[in-house]
Design a protein around this motif. Sequence first.
Motif, PDB file in Angstrom:
ATOM      1  N   LYS A 129       0.873  -1.187   0.000  1.00  0.00           N
ATOM      2  CA  LYS A 129       0.000   0.000   0.000  1.00  0.00           C
ATOM      3  C   LYS A 129       0.902   1.227   0.000  1.00  0.00           C
ATOM      4  O   LYS A 129       1.284   1.730   1.052  1.00  0.00           O
ATOM      5  CB  LYS A 129      -0.942   0.001   1.197  1.00  0.00           C
ATOM      6  N   ALA A 130       1.232   1.681  -1.184  1.00  0.00           N
ATOM      7  CA  ALA A 130       2.237   2.730  -1.340  1.00  0.00           C
ATOM      8  C   ALA A 130       1.660   4.128  -1.108  1.00  0.00           C
ATOM      9  O   ALA A 130       0.460   4.365  -1.277  1.00  0.00           O
ATOM     10  CB  ALA A 130       2.840   2.652  -2.746  1.00  0.00           C
ATOM     11  N   PHE A 131       2.552   5.055  -0.716  1.00  0.00           N
ATOM     12  CA  PHE A 131       2.179   6.460  -0.638  1.00  0.00           C
ATOM     13  C   PHE A 131       1.852   6.977  -2.034  1.00  0.00           C
ATOM     14  O   PHE A 131       2.475   6.591  -3.024  1.00  0.00           O
ATOM     15  CB  PHE A 131       3.328   7.300  -0.073  1.00  0.00           C
ATOM     16  N   ARG A 132       0.879   7.896  -2.094  1.00  0.00           N
ATOM     17  CA  ARG A 132       0.536   8.582  -3.329  1.00  0.00           C
ATOM     18  C   ARG A 132       0.726  10.078  -3.136  1.00  0.00           C
ATOM     19  O   ARG A 132       0.715  10.579  -2.006  1.00  0.00           O
ATOM     20  CB  ARG A 132      -0.913   8.271  -3.726  1.00  0.00           C
ATOM     21  N   ALA A 133       0.878  10.797  -4.235  1.00  0.00           N
ATOM     22  CA  ALA A 133       1.158  12.227  -4.156  1.00  0.00           C
ATOM     23  C   ALA A 133       0.022  12.999  -3.498  1.00  0.00           C
ATOM     24  O   ALA A 133       0.253  14.036  -2.856  1.00  0.00           O
ATOM     25  CB  ALA A 133       1.430  12.775  -5.549  1.00  0.00           C
ATOM     26  N   ASP A 134      -1.223  12.517  -3.631  1.00  0.00           N
ATOM     27  CA  ASP A 134      -2.359  13.246  -3.079  1.00  0.00           C
ATOM     28  C   ASP A 134      -2.791  12.743  -1.703  1.00  0.00           C
ATOM     29  O   ASP A 134      -3.832  13.154  -1.182  1.00  0.00           O
ATOM     30  CB  ASP A 134      -3.547  13.205  -4.050  1.00  0.00           C
ATOM     31  N   LEU A 231       5.895  12.230  -6.565  1.00  0.00           N
ATOM     32  CA  LEU A 231       6.715  11.299  -5.806  1.00  0.00           C
ATOM     33  C   LEU A 231       7.747  10.706  -6.757  1.00  0.00           C
ATOM     34  O   LEU A 231       7.478  10.481  -7.931  1.00  0.00           O
ATOM     35  CB  LEU A 231       5.868  10.196  -5.184  1.00  0.00           C
ATOM     36  N   ALA A 232       8.946  10.468  -6.238  1.00  0.00           N
ATOM     37  CA  ALA A 232      10.050   9.963  -7.056  1.00  0.00           C
ATOM     38  C   ALA A 232      10.422   8.563  -6.611  1.00  0.00           C
ATOM     39  O   ALA A 232      10.281   8.211  -5.439  1.00  0.00           O
ATOM     40  CB  ALA A 232      11.261  10.890  -6.937  1.00  0.00           C
ATOM     41  N   GLY A 233      10.918   7.773  -7.539  1.00  0.00           N
ATOM     42  CA  GLY A 233      11.360   6.421  -7.201  1.00  0.00           C
ATOM     43  C   GLY A 233      11.909   5.724  -8.424  1.00  0.00           C
ATOM     44  O   GLY A 233      11.732   6.162  -9.558  1.00  0.00           O
ATOM     45  N   ASP A 234      12.582   4.601  -8.182  1.00  0.00           N
ATOM     46  CA  ASP A 234      13.123   3.797  -9.271  1.00  0.00           C
ATOM     47  C   ASP A 234      12.057   2.959  -9.971  1.00  0.00           C
ATOM     48  O   ASP A 234      12.299   2.390 -11.029  1.00  0.00           O
ATOM     49  CB  ASP A 234      14.202   2.836  -8.735  1.00  0.00           C
ATOM     50  N   GLY A 235      10.895   2.832  -9.338  1.00  0.00           N
ATOM     51  CA  GLY A 235       9.851   1.998  -9.909  1.00  0.00           C
ATOM     52  C   GLY A 235      10.007   0.526  -9.586  1.00  0.00           C
ATOM     53  O   GLY A 235       9.240  -0.308 -10.072  1.00  0.00           O
ATOM     54  N   GLU A 236      10.998   0.181  -8.759  1.00  0.00           N
ATOM     55  CA  GLU A 236      11.226  -1.198  -8.307  1.00  0.00           C
ATOM     56  C   GLU A 236      11.446  -1.160  -6.800  1.00  0.00           C
ATOM     57  O   GLU A 236      12.381  -0.528  -6.327  1.00  0.00           O
ATOM     58  CB  GLU A 236      12.471  -1.791  -8.966  1.00  0.00           C
ATOM     59  N   ASP A 237      10.578  -1.818  -6.055  1.00  0.00           N
ATOM     60  CA  ASP A 237      10.698  -1.835  -4.601  1.00  0.00           C
ATOM     61  C   ASP A 237      11.448  -3.082  -4.142  1.00  0.00           C
ATOM     62  O   ASP A 237      11.250  -4.172  -4.685  1.00  0.00           O
ATOM     63  CB  ASP A 237       9.315  -1.786  -3.955  1.00  0.00           C
ATOM     64  N   ASP A 288       4.195   5.350  -4.841  1.00  0.00           N
ATOM     65  CA  ASP A 288       3.531   5.105  -6.124  1.00  0.00           C
ATOM     66  C   ASP A 288       3.902   6.243  -7.071  1.00  0.00           C
ATOM     67  O   ASP A 288       3.512   7.395  -6.846  1.00  0.00           O
ATOM     68  CB  ASP A 288       2.020   5.054  -5.902  1.00  0.00           C
ATOM     69  N   ILE A 289       4.663   5.942  -8.116  1.00  0.00           N
ATOM     70  CA  ILE A 289       5.105   6.985  -9.047  1.00  0.00           C
ATOM     71  C   ILE A 289       4.261   7.013 -10.322  1.00  0.00           C
ATOM     72  O   ILE A 289       4.678   7.598 -11.331  1.00  0.00           O
ATOM     73  CB  ILE A 289       6.600   6.834  -9.393  1.00  0.00           C
ATOM     74  N   THR A 290       3.065   6.415 -10.267  1.00  0.00           N
ATOM     75  CA  THR A 290       2.204   6.374 -11.448  1.00  0.00           C
ATOM     76  C   THR A 290       1.908   7.776 -11.971  1.00  0.00           C
ATOM     77  O   THR A 290       2.016   8.056 -13.171  1.00  0.00           O
ATOM     78  CB  THR A 290       0.889   5.651 -11.133  1.00  0.00           C
TER      79      THR A 290
END
Length: 313
Positions: A129-134, A231-237, A288-290
């Motif tokens: 359950k990832a953080f989202r920008a909103d 939100l920033a990330g590599d897209g791989e957790d 979540d970088i969607t």
Amino acid sequence: MKMTKIFLTGANGFVGSRLFSQLQHVPTFQVAGLCRRLSHGGEGSGLHAVGDLQQSDLTVLLSGADVLIHAAARAHIMKDEIADPLAEYRRVNVDGTLSLARQAVAAGVKRFVFISSIKVNGETTAKEKAFRADDKPAPEDAYGLSKLEAEQGLTQLAASNGMEVVIIRPPLVYGPSVKGNFASITKLVEKGLPLPLGAIQNKRSFIGIDNLVDLIIRCIDHPAAANQVFLAGDGEDLSTTELLRGVGEAMGKPARLIPIPAGMLQFGATLLGKKAIAQRLLGSLQVDITKTCELLDWKPPYTVEEGLRRCFE
């Protein structure tokens, strides 16, 4: 060819120095950097030394700038010896940021890109359950609170003055010569010490320095970035176990991991008064970088494996 004039604070920091170097290689960018002090040979390189932002008049330097990227900050400090850490974080990260932003407005800067922190969202997430920008912000420490207050001040300033604000919240950033928690991990692997972290099934998001720099550059002039939080990330957790194995492979020195159940490690850390350290090693923090990828038509250019390898090349 239209030139975009960019002003970057924190230009000799971990993120700022890498970003400054990349910006200098873009033909359509004219970049000037700000830092607290110049290293030997820094004169004439587009860098300018200045003291505290909240006490400095940067109007002349900012004159004519199109975009200001604010990467300077009082970073998160694990063992802070300041008597009132929150007051110091606010002095630098809130007062300094807003003083700079007001001067940017006066100088006619069109866009202010603020490097914030995922700590604005919080410290932990439930697995998958990832953080989202909103999401509603929920900072848990003085550093995260200061970043949130800076974001709020910038948003209010933008609403009343028309300057566009772009906010980027990265999780832990890794790369060559990084310090802090990631450096501690690499040292443990390098020493070949057996580590009781071979059975951790958490999930954490990270971002390699080159992926973060690429995202920041995308936010300089992308029209959809205006007045957005990303939100920033590599897209791989990765789990802590996977991260340690990845670091070992990148170093050419496989990590020696002992599979101890996470519950036992958590219990032992609690007895020893090390709950905060246990949380970083055993807990999850996913982003979540969607939104970032879809709105900016962006994807991280480097995989985690490539990013880790670049740390040690």
